[in-house]
Design a protein around this motif. Sequence first.
Motif, PDB file in Angstrom:
ATOM      1  N   ARG A 119     -87.487  17.447  24.483  1.00  0.00           N
ATOM      2  CA  ARG A 119     -86.350  17.752  23.612  1.00  0.00           C
ATOM      3  C   ARG A 119     -86.809  18.416  22.320  1.00  0.00           C
ATOM      4  O   ARG A 119     -87.874  18.112  21.785  1.00  0.00           O
ATOM      5  N   TRP A 139     -84.847  -0.217  24.015  1.00  0.00           N
ATOM      6  CA  TRP A 139     -84.538   1.191  24.261  1.00  0.00           C
ATOM      7  C   TRP A 139     -84.061   1.835  22.963  1.00  0.00           C
ATOM      8  O   TRP A 139     -83.268   1.253  22.228  1.00  0.00           O
ATOM      9  N   THR A 140     -84.555   3.030  22.661  1.00  0.00           N
ATOM     10  CA  THR A 140     -84.162   3.685  21.422  1.00  0.00           C
ATOM     11  C   THR A 140     -84.175   5.196  21.593  1.00  0.00           C
ATOM     12  O   THR A 140     -84.959   5.737  22.392  1.00  0.00           O
ATOM     13  N   ASP A 141     -83.310   5.877  20.854  1.00  0.00           N
ATOM     14  CA  ASP A 141     -83.332   7.344  20.818  1.00  0.00           C
ATOM     15  C   ASP A 141     -84.010   7.838  19.545  1.00  0.00           C
ATOM     16  O   ASP A 141     -83.916   9.017  19.198  1.00  0.00           O
ATOM     17  N   GLN A 142     -84.727   6.938  18.851  1.00  0.00           N
ATOM     18  CA  GLN A 142     -85.381   7.296  17.601  1.00  0.00           C
ATOM     19  C   GLN A 142     -86.880   7.600  17.757  1.00  0.00           C
ATOM     20  O   GLN A 142     -87.626   7.623  16.773  1.00  0.00           O
ATOM     21  N   THR A 177     -93.808  10.393  27.560  1.00  0.00           N
ATOM     22  CA  THR A 177     -94.059   9.963  26.183  1.00  0.00           C
ATOM     23  C   THR A 177     -95.257  10.683  25.596  1.00  0.00           C
ATOM     24  O   THR A 177     -95.259  11.061  24.417  1.00  0.00           O
ATOM     25  N   GLU A 230     -94.288  14.154  24.653  1.00  0.00           N
ATOM     26  CA  GLU A 230     -93.521  14.137  23.399  1.00  0.00           C
ATOM     27  C   GLU A 230     -94.455  14.003  22.195  1.00  0.00           C
ATOM     28  O   GLU A 230     -94.252  14.654  21.163  1.00  0.00           O
TER      29      GLU A 230
END
Length: 214
Positions: A12, A92-95, A114, A117
């Motif tokens: 992303r 779980w996190t979107d941060q 990961t 990213e």
Amino acid sequence: TGEVRVMQPLVREAFRQSRNRAAVRQRYGFAADDFVPLVVAGAWGIGNVALIVRDVVECGVRVVVVCGKNQELAEQLRREYAGCSTVQVWGWTDQLPELMTAADCLIQNAGGLTCLEAIACGLPVLMYRPIAGHGVFNAAAMERAGAARWIRSADELRMVLRGAAAGRIQLPVPKIDEDAVPAAEAILTLVAGRGARIGTGRTLAAQLVRSGSS
């Protein structure tokens, strides 16, 4: 065998964005001189994560653990480190883009998305206690490419993290090969344009080699 190169990861855009690191660290409660490893075991939170966390905590650093969808693991770690101000346990996190900006290194055990990213963020990657199969394979491949350091023992982990926290060791930032950037786009173009299928006719790997995109 063969050469390993690091492409521009398919992640992303949030992982490529520039942020004010000092402001992000302050928002998460990190002091300017805190050394912060980010422990992430993927979306499933698999592997011997509890032992990884204990080994990191013993290094005397601040620790952030992201357990993904493994709620049982998150609850176990929260109980174990209740009242310990140097350990933060997340589910779980979107941060993750912000956490990677704030952290000083990623500690991973599988070498999947990961790690890609983290590479996009320019965050040093340490592979530790990799899971059997693809975790060990990825640790070896990324180490050979200079994209990660494979930590093979708790003693080595203490040496590396304590040395990095004290400024004696500089953890290398993953390098992306500039001329390999188009390869990721080539893979998508190949799959979409030719309907490539693994195991039938020419394999995807063979097509990539013959098209000069491997």
